[in-house]
Design a protein around this motif. Sequence first.
Motif, PDB file in Angstrom:
ATOM      1  N   SER A  18       0.689  -0.963  -0.212  1.00  0.00           N
ATOM      2  CA  SER A  18      -0.147   0.001   0.097  1.00  0.00           C
ATOM      3  C   SER A  18       0.883   1.241  -0.139  1.00  0.00           C
ATOM      4  CB  SER A  18      -1.486  -0.095   1.167  1.00  0.00           C
ATOM      5  OG  SER A  18      -0.133   0.017   2.375  1.00  0.00           O
ATOM      6  N   LEU A  19       2.072   0.904   1.078  1.00  0.00           N
ATOM      7  CA  LEU A  19       2.933   2.092   0.078  1.00  0.00           C
ATOM      8  C   LEU A  19       3.956   2.329  -0.676  1.00  0.00           C
ATOM      9  CD1 LEU A  19       4.573   2.441   3.824  1.00  0.00           C
ATOM     10  CD2 LEU A  19       2.742   3.725   3.249  1.00  0.00           C
ATOM     11  N   ILE A  20       3.664   1.195  -2.099  1.00  0.00           N
ATOM     12  CA  ILE A  20       4.345   1.552  -2.991  1.00  0.00           C
ATOM     13  C   ILE A  20       3.614   2.871  -3.622  1.00  0.00           C
ATOM     14  CG2 ILE A  20       5.236   0.469  -4.911  1.00  0.00           C
ATOM     15  CD1 ILE A  20       6.103  -2.079  -3.499  1.00  0.00           C
ATOM     16  N   ASN A  21       4.270   4.054  -4.515  1.00  0.00           N
ATOM     17  CA  ASN A  21       2.505   4.555  -5.457  1.00  0.00           C
ATOM     18  C   ASN A  21       3.084   4.071  -6.357  1.00  0.00           C
ATOM     19  OD1 ASN A  21       1.482   6.195  -5.874  1.00  0.00           O
ATOM     20  ND2 ASN A  21       2.969   8.017  -6.314  1.00  0.00           N
ATOM     21  N   ILE A  22       1.793   3.198  -7.632  1.00  0.00           N
ATOM     22  CA  ILE A  22       1.708   2.368  -8.859  1.00  0.00           C
ATOM     23  C   ILE A  22       2.006   3.323  -9.453  1.00  0.00           C
ATOM     24  CG2 ILE A  22       1.854  -0.023  -7.844  1.00  0.00           C
ATOM     25  CD1 ILE A  22      -0.588  -0.025  -8.683  1.00  0.00           C
ATOM     26  N   GLU A  23       1.384   4.348  -9.355  1.00  0.00           N
ATOM     27  CA  GLU A  23       0.543   5.859 -10.075  1.00  0.00           C
ATOM     28  C   GLU A  23       2.857   6.146 -10.717  1.00  0.00           C
ATOM     29  OE1 GLU A  23      -1.477   7.799  -8.140  1.00  0.00           O
ATOM     30  OE2 GLU A  23      -3.099   6.902  -8.086  1.00  0.00           O
ATOM     31  N   ASN A  24       3.630   6.321  -9.572  1.00  0.00           N
ATOM     32  CA  ASN A  24       4.554   6.497 -11.108  1.00  0.00           C
ATOM     33  C   ASN A  24       5.419   5.717 -11.679  1.00  0.00           C
ATOM     34  OD1 ASN A  24       4.543   8.518  -9.431  1.00  0.00           O
ATOM     35  ND2 ASN A  24       6.016   8.482  -7.689  1.00  0.00           N
ATOM     36  N   TYR A  25       4.519   4.303 -11.836  1.00  0.00           N
ATOM     37  CA  TYR A  25       5.296   3.564 -13.273  1.00  0.00           C
ATOM     38  C   TYR A  25       4.991   3.215 -14.161  1.00  0.00           C
ATOM     39  CZ  TYR A  25       7.859   1.207  -8.870  1.00  0.00           C
ATOM     40  OH  TYR A  25       9.034   1.308  -7.933  1.00  0.00           O
ATOM     41  N   TYR A  26       4.886   3.432 -15.186  1.00  0.00           N
ATOM     42  CA  TYR A  26       4.494   2.289 -16.413  1.00  0.00           C
ATOM     43  C   TYR A  26       4.435   1.222 -16.079  1.00  0.00           C
ATOM     44  CZ  TYR A  26       7.359   7.094 -17.560  1.00  0.00           C
ATOM     45  OH  TYR A  26       8.251   8.262 -17.863  1.00  0.00           O
ATOM     46  N   THR A  27       3.528   1.370 -17.233  1.00  0.00           N
ATOM     47  CA  THR A  27       2.758  -0.109 -17.719  1.00  0.00           C
ATOM     48  C   THR A  27       3.770  -1.078 -18.316  1.00  0.00           C
ATOM     49  OG1 THR A  27       0.722   0.779 -19.139  1.00  0.00           O
ATOM     50  CG2 THR A  27       0.592   0.626 -17.230  1.00  0.00           C
ATOM     51  N   ARG A  28       3.122  -2.412 -19.300  1.00  0.00           N
ATOM     52  CA  ARG A  28       4.040  -2.788 -20.183  1.00  0.00           C
ATOM     53  C   ARG A  28       3.749  -1.929 -21.498  1.00  0.00           C
ATOM     54  NH1 ARG A  28       1.806  -7.429 -21.374  1.00  0.00           N
ATOM     55  NH2 ARG A  28       3.815  -8.288 -22.851  1.00  0.00           N
ATOM     56  N   LYS A  29       2.945  -1.375 -22.137  1.00  0.00           N
ATOM     57  CA  LYS A  29       1.776  -0.618 -22.617  1.00  0.00           C
ATOM     58  C   LYS A  29       2.487   0.740 -22.856  1.00  0.00           C
ATOM     59  CE  LYS A  29      -2.983  -3.344 -23.692  1.00  0.00           C
ATOM     60  NZ  LYS A  29      -3.625  -2.595 -23.836  1.00  0.00           N
ATOM     61  N   ILE A  30       2.965   1.041 -21.724  1.00  0.00           N
ATOM     62  CA  ILE A  30       3.627   2.230 -21.711  1.00  0.00           C
ATOM     63  C   ILE A  30       4.868   2.495 -21.992  1.00  0.00           C
ATOM     64  CG2 ILE A  30       3.868   4.814 -21.047  1.00  0.00           C
ATOM     65  CD1 ILE A  30       0.767   4.489 -19.396  1.00  0.00           C
ATOM     66  N   THR A  31       5.710   1.286 -21.846  1.00  0.00           N
ATOM     67  CA  THR A  31       6.845   1.288 -21.904  1.00  0.00           C
ATOM     68  C   THR A  31       7.718   1.128 -22.934  1.00  0.00           C
ATOM     69  OG1 THR A  31       6.779   0.615 -19.386  1.00  0.00           O
ATOM     70  CG2 THR A  31       9.339   0.064 -21.000  1.00  0.00           C
ATOM     71  N   ALA A  32       5.901  -0.450 -24.143  1.00  0.00           N
ATOM     72  CA  ALA A  32       6.476  -0.146 -24.842  1.00  0.00           C
ATOM     73  C   ALA A  32       6.589   0.545 -25.799  1.00  0.00           C
ATOM     74  CB  ALA A  32       5.863  -1.216 -25.997  1.00  0.00           C
ATOM     75  N   LYS A  33       5.269   1.647 -25.672  1.00  0.00           N
ATOM     76  CA  LYS A  33       5.214   2.681 -26.641  1.00  0.00           C
ATOM     77  C   LYS A  33       6.587   3.792 -26.696  1.00  0.00           C
ATOM     78  CE  LYS A  33       0.332   3.251 -27.537  1.00  0.00           C
ATOM     79  NZ  LYS A  33      -0.936   3.699 -27.370  1.00  0.00           N
ATOM     80  N   LYS A  34       6.838   3.514 -25.666  1.00  0.00           N
ATOM     81  CA  LYS A  34       8.181   5.034 -24.916  1.00  0.00           C
ATOM     82  C   LYS A  34       9.423   4.212 -25.616  1.00  0.00           C
ATOM     83  CE  LYS A  34       8.629   7.465 -21.009  1.00  0.00           C
ATOM     84  NZ  LYS A  34       8.458   9.390 -22.096  1.00  0.00           N
ATOM     85  N   LEU A  35       9.714   3.504 -25.768  1.00  0.00           N
ATOM     86  CA  LEU A  35      10.331   2.237 -26.434  1.00  0.00           C
ATOM     87  C   LEU A  35      10.295   2.620 -27.929  1.00  0.00           C
ATOM     88  CD1 LEU A  35      11.693   0.040 -23.804  1.00  0.00           C
ATOM     89  CD2 LEU A  35      13.157   2.511 -23.847  1.00  0.00           C
ATOM     90  N   LYS A  36       9.289   2.170 -28.340  1.00  0.00           N
ATOM     91  CA  LYS A  36       9.002   1.936 -29.683  1.00  0.00           C
ATOM     92  C   LYS A  36       9.769   0.972 -30.323  1.00  0.00           C
ATOM     93  CE  LYS A  36       8.953   7.134 -30.932  1.00  0.00           C
ATOM     94  NZ  LYS A  36      10.009   7.850 -31.816  1.00  0.00           N
ATOM     95  N   ILE A  37       8.713  -0.471 -29.502  1.00  0.00           N
ATOM     96  CA  ILE A  37       9.318  -1.798 -29.347  1.00  0.00           C
ATOM     97  C   ILE A  37       7.893  -2.690 -29.198  1.00  0.00           C
ATOM     98  CG2 ILE A  37      11.287  -1.533 -28.502  1.00  0.00           C
ATOM     99  CD1 ILE A  37      10.532  -2.712 -26.347  1.00  0.00           C
ATOM    100  N   SER A  38       7.684  -3.477 -29.364  1.00  0.00           N
ATOM    101  CA  SER A  38       6.548  -4.091 -29.245  1.00  0.00           C
ATOM    102  C   SER A  38       6.325  -4.927 -28.003  1.00  0.00           C
ATOM    103  CB  SER A  38       6.608  -5.587 -30.495  1.00  0.00           C
ATOM    104  OG  SER A  38       7.458  -6.948 -30.695  1.00  0.00           O
ATOM    105  N   LEU A  39       5.799  -5.479 -27.745  1.00  0.00           N
ATOM    106  CA  LEU A  39       5.448  -5.971 -26.196  1.00  0.00           C
ATOM    107  C   LEU A  39       6.353  -7.195 -25.825  1.00  0.00           C
ATOM    108  CD1 LEU A  39       1.090  -6.084 -25.220  1.00  0.00           C
ATOM    109  CD2 LEU A  39       3.742  -4.115 -24.105  1.00  0.00           C
ATOM    110  N   PRO A  40       6.208  -8.039 -27.553  1.00  0.00           N
ATOM    111  CA  PRO A  40       6.812  -9.216 -27.471  1.00  0.00           C
ATOM    112  C   PRO A  40       8.298  -8.989 -27.185  1.00  0.00           C
ATOM    113  CG  PRO A  40       5.189  -9.709 -28.600  1.00  0.00           C
ATOM    114  CD  PRO A  40       4.512  -8.105 -27.930  1.00  0.00           C
ATOM    115  N   THR A  41       9.060  -8.000 -27.811  1.00  0.00           N
ATOM    116  CA  THR A  41      10.134  -7.586 -27.882  1.00  0.00           C
ATOM    117  C   THR A  41      10.313  -7.355 -26.046  1.00  0.00           C
ATOM    118  OG1 THR A  41       9.985  -7.208 -29.899  1.00  0.00           O
ATOM    119  CG2 THR A  41      11.734  -6.063 -28.762  1.00  0.00           C
TER     120      THR A  41
END
Length: 100
Positions: free
Chosen positions: A36-59
């Motif tokens: 409950s003390l970990i603020n997951i709002e500051n983390y990126y999901t897999r989809k957002i991370t893949a978009k930022k890196l411009k790669i696919s989810l399997p990659t």
Amino acid sequence: MENVVFTQLSIPEVRQLFRQELEQFFKERPPVPPFSLINIENYYTRKITAKKLKISLPTLDDYTRRGIIRGCRVGRRVLYRPEDVDAALKEINSVKYQRG
């Protein structure tokens, strides 16, 4: 080589030794904050991370398994810290192909 000594211990003595070892182990470990003390709002999901890196989810999954980018497992989800994504972007060196 160490000397090995075999002795007979009663069940309560074994429990006591085991309890002492566990208490010592947990005293030396740093405390982990509750979920409950970990603020997951500051983390990126897999989809957002893949978009930022411009790669696919399997990659992205492959890069996470190989340790190119570090993911954090929160329950069943894999989340990425923005610092880890930026570090992965900085570590990638582009190679220029030259005619030889």
